[in-house]
Every structure is written in structure tokens, then in C-alpha cells.
Design a protein around this motif. Structure first.
Motif, PDB file in Angstrom:
ATOM      1  N   ARG A  58     -35.649   4.933 -26.371  1.00 22.08           N
ATOM      2  CA  ARG A  58     -34.588   5.390 -27.276  1.00 22.08           C
ATOM      3  C   ARG A  58     -33.212   4.927 -26.812  1.00 22.08           C
ATOM      4  NH1 ARG A  58     -34.025  10.709 -27.297  1.00 22.08           N
ATOM      5  NH2 ARG A  58     -33.413  10.927 -29.469  1.00 22.08           N
ATOM      6  N   ALA A  59     -33.182   3.807 -26.108  1.00 19.67           N
ATOM      7  CA  ALA A  59     -31.920   3.235 -25.649  1.00 19.67           C
ATOM      8  C   ALA A  59     -31.850   1.735 -25.944  1.00 19.67           C
ATOM      9  CB  ALA A  59     -31.724   3.485 -24.159  1.00 19.67           C
ATOM     10  N   HIS A  60     -32.903   1.007 -25.612  1.00 12.35           N
ATOM     11  CA  HIS A  60     -32.917  -0.433 -25.825  1.00 12.35           C
ATOM     12  C   HIS A  60     -33.432  -0.772 -27.228  1.00 12.35           C
ATOM     13  CE1 HIS A  60     -32.860  -0.142 -21.400  1.00 12.35           C
ATOM     14  NE2 HIS A  60     -32.066  -1.187 -21.529  1.00 12.35           N
ATOM     15  N   PRO A  61     -33.155  -1.981 -27.696  1.00 12.03           N
ATOM     16  CA  PRO A  61     -33.586  -2.331 -29.054  1.00 12.03           C
ATOM     17  C   PRO A  61     -35.074  -2.630 -29.134  1.00 12.03           C
ATOM     18  CG  PRO A  61     -32.521  -4.211 -28.032  1.00 12.03           C
ATOM     19  CD  PRO A  61     -32.349  -3.057 -27.071  1.00 12.03           C
ATOM     20  N   SER A  62     -35.681  -2.256 -30.236  1.00  7.49           N
ATOM     21  CA  SER A  62     -37.024  -2.714 -30.574  1.00  7.49           C
ATOM     22  C   SER A  62     -36.918  -4.166 -31.035  1.00  7.49           C
ATOM     23  CB  SER A  62     -37.589  -1.861 -31.703  1.00  7.49           C
ATOM     24  OG  SER A  62     -36.828  -2.088 -32.899  1.00  7.49           O
ATOM     25  N   PRO A  63     -38.041  -4.850 -31.279  1.00  5.74           N
ATOM     26  CA  PRO A  63     -37.934  -6.192 -31.861  1.00  5.74           C
ATOM     27  C   PRO A  63     -37.122  -6.207 -33.147  1.00  5.74           C
ATOM     28  CG  PRO A  63     -40.140  -5.877 -30.998  1.00  5.74           C
ATOM     29  CD  PRO A  63     -39.446  -4.543 -30.880  1.00  5.74           C
ATOM     30  N   GLU A  64     -37.273  -5.188 -33.976  1.00  5.18           N
ATOM     31  CA  GLU A  64     -36.459  -5.110 -35.194  1.00  5.18           C
ATOM     32  C   GLU A  64     -34.989  -4.915 -34.848  1.00  5.18           C
ATOM     33  OE1 GLU A  64     -34.901  -4.985 -38.964  1.00  5.18           O
ATOM     34  OE2 GLU A  64     -36.818  -5.786 -38.249  1.00  5.18           O
ATOM     35  N   PRO A 106     -29.938   6.458 -29.703  1.00  7.18           N
ATOM     36  CA  PRO A 106     -30.309   7.857 -29.967  1.00  7.18           C
ATOM     37  C   PRO A 106     -30.379   8.714 -28.712  1.00  7.18           C
ATOM     38  CG  PRO A 106     -32.152   6.359 -30.397  1.00  7.18           C
ATOM     39  CD  PRO A 106     -30.944   5.520 -30.230  1.00  7.18           C
ATOM     40  N   ARG A 107     -30.662   8.108 -27.564  1.00  9.19           N
ATOM     41  CA  ARG A 107     -30.732   8.885 -26.330  1.00  9.19           C
ATOM     42  C   ARG A 107     -29.383   9.539 -26.010  1.00  9.19           C
ATOM     43  NH1 ARG A 107     -32.709   6.424 -20.586  1.00  9.19           N
ATOM     44  NH2 ARG A 107     -34.788   6.827 -21.391  1.00  9.19           N
ATOM     45  N   TYR A 108     -28.295   8.902 -26.431  1.00 12.88           N
ATOM     46  CA  TYR A 108     -26.967   9.370 -26.045  1.00 12.88           C
ATOM     47  C   TYR A 108     -26.091   9.788 -27.211  1.00 12.88           C
ATOM     48  CZ  TYR A 108     -28.758   6.955 -22.004  1.00 12.88           C
ATOM     49  OH  TYR A 108     -29.576   6.541 -20.985  1.00 12.88           O
ATOM     50  N   ALA A 109     -26.592   9.646 -28.433  1.00 14.88           N
ATOM     51  CA  ALA A 109     -25.803  10.034 -29.604  1.00 14.88           C
ATOM     52  C   ALA A 109     -25.448  11.514 -29.535  1.00 14.88           C
ATOM     53  CB  ALA A 109     -26.583   9.744 -30.884  1.00 14.88           C
ATOM     54  N   MET A 126     -24.273   3.928 -23.814  1.00 14.39           N
ATOM     55  CA  MET A 126     -25.687   3.862 -23.450  1.00 14.39           C
ATOM     56  C   MET A 126     -25.812   3.826 -21.949  1.00 14.39           C
ATOM     57  SD  MET A 126     -28.461   0.977 -24.446  1.00 14.39           S
ATOM     58  CE  MET A 126     -27.465  -0.272 -23.691  1.00 14.39           C
ATOM     59  N   ARG A 127     -26.525   4.750 -21.339  1.00 14.81           N
ATOM     60  CA  ARG A 127     -26.735   4.777 -19.909  1.00 14.81           C
ATOM     61  C   ARG A 127     -28.115   4.219 -19.600  1.00 14.81           C
ATOM     62  NH1 ARG A 127     -26.641  10.577 -18.251  1.00 14.81           N
ATOM     63  NH2 ARG A 127     -26.877   9.694 -16.179  1.00 14.81           N
ATOM     64  N   LEU A 128     -28.193   3.467 -18.514  1.00 10.62           N
ATOM     65  CA  LEU A 128     -29.474   2.914 -18.096  1.00 10.62           C
ATOM     66  C   LEU A 128     -29.925   3.669 -16.860  1.00 10.62           C
ATOM     67  CD1 LEU A 128     -28.812  -0.874 -18.564  1.00 10.62           C
ATOM     68  CD2 LEU A 128     -29.711   0.771 -20.184  1.00 10.62           C
ATOM     69  N   THR A 129     -31.143   4.203 -16.904  1.00 14.01           N
ATOM     70  CA  THR A 129     -31.688   4.966 -15.797  1.00 14.01           C
ATOM     71  C   THR A 129     -33.017   4.349 -15.391  1.00 14.01           C
ATOM     72  OG1 THR A 129     -32.689   6.481 -17.386  1.00 14.01           O
ATOM     73  CG2 THR A 129     -30.529   7.075 -16.524  1.00 14.01           C
ATOM     74  N   LEU A 130     -33.766   5.053 -14.530  1.00 17.36           N
ATOM     75  CA  LEU A 130     -35.089   4.591 -14.104  1.00 17.36           C
ATOM     76  C   LEU A 130     -34.988   3.187 -13.502  1.00 17.36           C
ATOM     77  CD1 LEU A 130     -37.148   5.803 -17.192  1.00 17.36           C
ATOM     78  CD2 LEU A 130     -36.763   7.021 -15.059  1.00 17.36           C
ATOM     79  N   ALA A 154     -21.584  13.367 -24.313  1.00 19.01           N
ATOM     80  CA  ALA A 154     -20.335  12.912 -23.701  1.00 19.01           C
ATOM     81  C   ALA A 154     -20.353  11.420 -23.398  1.00 19.01           C
ATOM     82  CB  ALA A 154     -20.076  13.696 -22.416  1.00 19.01           C
ATOM     83  N   CYS A 155     -21.545  10.819 -23.370  1.00 23.67           N
ATOM     84  CA  CYS A 155     -21.642   9.399 -23.052  1.00 23.67           C
ATOM     85  C   CYS A 155     -21.065   8.508 -24.141  1.00 23.67           C
ATOM     86  CB  CYS A 155     -23.099   9.013 -22.803  1.00 23.67           C
ATOM     87  SG  CYS A 155     -23.771   9.720 -21.291  1.00 23.67           S
ATOM     88  N   GLU A 156     -20.872   9.050 -25.349  1.00 21.52           N
ATOM     89  CA  GLU A 156     -20.299   8.236 -26.420  1.00 21.52           C
ATOM     90  C   GLU A 156     -18.834   7.904 -26.173  1.00 21.52           C
ATOM     91  OE1 GLU A 156     -21.430   8.585 -30.649  1.00 21.52           O
ATOM     92  OE2 GLU A 156     -22.130  10.581 -30.053  1.00 21.52           O
ATOM     93  N   ALA A 157     -18.091   8.826 -25.568  1.00 20.48           N
ATOM     94  CA  ALA A 157     -16.636   8.670 -25.467  1.00 20.48           C
ATOM     95  C   ALA A 157     -16.204   7.413 -24.719  1.00 20.48           C
ATOM     96  CB  ALA A 157     -16.031   9.917 -24.835  1.00 20.48           C
ATOM     97  N   PRO A 158     -16.774   7.099 -23.532  1.00 19.71           N
ATOM     98  CA  PRO A 158     -16.316   5.885 -22.842  1.00 19.71           C
ATOM     99  C   PRO A 158     -16.557   4.623 -23.657  1.00 19.71           C
ATOM    100  CG  PRO A 158     -17.575   7.283 -21.351  1.00 19.71           C
ATOM    101  CD  PRO A 158     -17.750   7.846 -22.721  1.00 19.71           C
ATOM    102  N   TYR A 159     -17.632   4.598 -24.422  1.00 20.44           N
ATOM    103  CA  TYR A 159     -17.934   3.408 -25.214  1.00 20.44           C
ATOM    104  C   TYR A 159     -16.993   3.263 -26.402  1.00 20.44           C
ATOM    105  CZ  TYR A 159     -21.926   2.826 -22.256  1.00 20.44           C
ATOM    106  OH  TYR A 159     -22.709   2.627 -21.156  1.00 20.44           O
TER     107      TYR A 159
END
Length: 217
Positions: free
Chosen positions: A196-202, A147-150, A1-5, A153-158
Motif C-alpha cells: 500500500r505504498a509502492h505502485p502496482s504495475p497499473e 494509502p498507507r500514509y493518507a 510516503m515512508r519506506l520501512t522494512l 502526519a506523513c502527508e505534511a512534509p510531502y
């Protein structure tokens, strides 16, 4: 998961700082980055929902933008836990180190600084060893696939990070690796915030539900 903005997240970090702290009688303390801190302003963060599930106060020192290496004060995850002693420490970290240090490619050096291939060296094992020396048991919450990164290539490091964390946990019965992917699906958008990166309340509730049985006496 990448954090931007970064600028908007800095504002959110200031807002999310409200309500952070460790009650004197807290048996469980949550630390880490924005995955843990998200939804705090609405009273639905991981710590909030974990407290409701186990029926007791839960400390929370997590903060958006926090890193395992770098950052100052509460933006450094080891510093978040400076002086904290609790039976259980629940934490995550590494996403901001990876997103700021390698942009999903050529991440070997950043991963090695975080945790070695055998899971015994690096900033994460050093932090965990320090917490264990204080008498805490540690639950490291490994990241879900956002979902933003599914499928990118961002999946591999994780995946590498998860493997190494698993080796670390296997070497110490006082350390548990809790995999958020066990309770998340990247195609279930109800579990994620609008970015589409951080969790919702659920989504935060799912993380709390994953952790609660592990810290219940």
C-alpha cells in the motif's frame, strides 16, 4: 510516503538492479528511488512502460532505497546520473531522505537540505542545475499520496516538498513538475502494491502515461 522494512527492501534492491542501464541511443533516462524502480523484475517499471508508450529505448538507473543526499553509488540519485547525458531526465527523490531523517515530524532541516523554501538552493536544485548544464531537460515526478500514509502526519512534509519543487520548476522552462497525484487516487488500491505504498504495475503505467506526452517529440 515512508519506506520501512529495510532488510526485505535491500533484497528487492539487489533484484531490481537487474536490467538497469542506459542504451546508447536513449533519448530519455529514468532515475530515482523505488517508486520508479518498482515492478522492474516483471518488466512493468515506469521506464519499461514509458518505453512501450513512446516506442523507443528508455534508460533506467533508478533503484529502491536511493536518496538525494547520502547513500553510495546507485543508492545516491545524483551518482545514478553521473556521466549520463540525455535529452530528457525523468526522476524523483526525497522519500528516503525524509523517512530516514525525520520520521514525518520536525522535517524542516531535512526539507531545507533537499530544497530551500524558494526552490533555489539545496541538493535537488543543485542536481537539476547540473543536469540542465549538460543540456538535459528535466521532469521531476512528484510523489503520489500512498494509502498507507493518507490522512496521517506523513502527508505534511510531502506537501511542503511539492510546493518547493513547484517554485524550482517555475524558475526554469527546462524543468517540469509532473504531479503523480494527477493520475493516482489513494483509495484505488489497484494502483498500489500489496504494501500500500509502492505502485502496482497499473500504478507504474499511470506514471508512464503522465510522463509520455511530456517527452514525445
Amino acid at each position: 510516503m515512508r519506506l520501512t522494512l529495510i532488510a526485505p527492501l535491500l533484497i528487492l534492491a539487489l533484484l531490481a538492479a537487474c536490467g538497469r542501464g542506459v542504451p546508447d541511443d536513449a533519448r530519455v533516462v529514468v532515475a530515482g528511488d523505488s517508486v520508479m524502480a518498482w515492478n522492474r523484475t516483471g518488466g512493468s517499471s515506469v521506464a519499461d512502460q514509458l518505453a512501450a508508450r513512446i516506442g523507443e529505448p528508455v534508460g533506467d538507473v533508478s533503484l529502491p532505497l536511493a536518496r538525494v543526499t547520502g547513500g553510495r553509488g546507485a543508492l545516491n540519485i545524483p551518482d545514478q546520473l553521473s556521466g549520463v547525458r540525455a535529452q530528457w531526465i525523468v526522476l524523483n527523490g526525497g522519500a528516503n531522505d525524509l523517512s530516514g531523517g525525520c520520521d514525518c515530524s520536525a522535517c524542516g532541516p531535512v526539507l531545507d537540505r533537499l530544497i530551500s523554501d524558494d526552490g533555489r538552493r539545496g541538493a535537488i536544485p543543485a542536481l537539476v542545475a547540473d543536469l540542465r548544464a549538460r543540456g538535459s531537460r528535466v521532469i521531476w515526478a512528484d510523489y503520489y499520496t500512498a494509502p498507507r500514509y493518507a490522512g496521517t502526519a506523513c502527508e505534511a512534509p510531502y506537501q511542503v516538498l511539492e510546493t518547493r519543487l513547484g517554485r524550482m520548476a517555475a524558475a526554469d522552462p527546462g524543468v517540469t513538475l509532473a504531479d503523480m497525484d494527477d493520475v493516482f487516487r489513494s483509495d484505488d488500491l489497484s494502483l498500489f502494491a500489496s504494501d500500500r505504498a509502492h505502485p502496482s504495475p497499473e500504478g507504474s503505467a499511470r506514471i508512464a502515461a503522465l510522463v509520455a506526452p511530456l517527452v514525445t517529440p
